[in-house]
Design a protein around this motif. Sequence first.
Motif, short mmCIF file in Angstrom:
data_model
loop_
_atom_site.label_atom_id
_atom_site.label_comp_id
_atom_site.label_asym_id
_atom_site.label_seq_id
_atom_site.Cartn_x
_atom_site.Cartn_y
_atom_site.Cartn_z
N GLY A 1 -5.55 -2.19 -0.37
CA GLY A 1 -4.66 -3.28 -0.02
C GLY A 1 -5.44 -4.47 0.50
O GLY A 1 -6.41 -4.31 1.24
N ASN B 1 0.83 -1.21 0.00
CA ASN B 1 0.00 0.00 0.00
C ASN B 1 0.86 1.25 0.00
O ASN B 1 0.65 2.18 -0.80
CB ASN B 1 -0.93 0.01 1.22
CG ASN B 1 -2.36 -0.31 0.86
OD1 ASN B 1 -2.62 -1.17 0.01
ND2 ASN B 1 -3.31 0.35 1.50
N SER C 1 -1.82 -4.83 -3.52
CA SER C 1 -2.53 -3.55 -3.54
C SER C 1 -2.85 -3.19 -4.98
O SER C 1 -2.11 -3.55 -5.91
CB SER C 1 -1.68 -2.44 -2.91
OG SER C 1 -1.42 -2.71 -1.55
#
Length: 288
Positions: free
Chosen positions: A167, A51, A96
């Motif tokens: 994510g 992320n 992600s």
Amino acid sequence: MTPRDDADRNGSRWSDLDRPPLNATALRRGLVRAGGLWREVEVVQRTGSTNSDLVARAADGRAAEGAVLIAEEQSAARGRLDRRWTAPARSGLFFSVLLTPAEVPVARWGWLPLLTGVAVATGLSRAAGVDTALKWPNDLLVTVGGAERKAGGILAERAGPHGVVIGVGINVTLRAAELPVPGAGSLLLADAISTDRDTLLRAVLRSLEEWYGRWRAAGGDPGPSRLQEAYAAGCATLGRTVRAQLPGDRALTGEAVAVDGDGRLVLATEDGVREPVGAGDIVHLRPA
């Protein structure tokens, strides 16, 4: 030192033959197509947080909508409320994606983590044969030995004014001795018919593409896109008595009776008040 010890010390990709590496080439071939959502699929061996990496790439123009970043291992993975989350290398799916729903009002972007939950549950049902339930707002639950266990979670973060990075972490082959906390679980422990991570990841990302396209085409409206209906159908929180730990050290207890049009959990309290909860920790106090 044995060859296996030497392989582990050197970080060999084959150090655990029960957990083979993802096939990045096959994933790109199966997911990236003209006119599709996914435009770039990258697998890295290790990073702090996919992320954080993807948010940074979006900020400086190195990533566009449809970018997918997958890590075989994360050293600084984060959940909601900045909680840390760890798992052995190649034991799960840690990835992600960057989404930029320009045609959807920002007020409806709060549905994106719930949409992702529906997509992940749908994809895992198809590919792993596991009934995955959703705990509001972002936990993925499986049943292990008759008990409800958390097998994954979802974290959404803004990526500049136009994007959101979502994510996802899913425990796939974690064994009982490797579980980080007693309430954790994995697809393996839930008797999944498949723990092939390539197959599971393709199924989840295809499902996410499908749900995101439907939601975006409806302008982010959870009604016409049937997202609100699908989330309620798969939400294990509804029908239970729960305690919501709210910002400001306030707690609220009541029956979870609905997920409203803004994605908030509606609690019916003992005094007859229905109160929507938009953020907070939810504890299931009794089964549905």
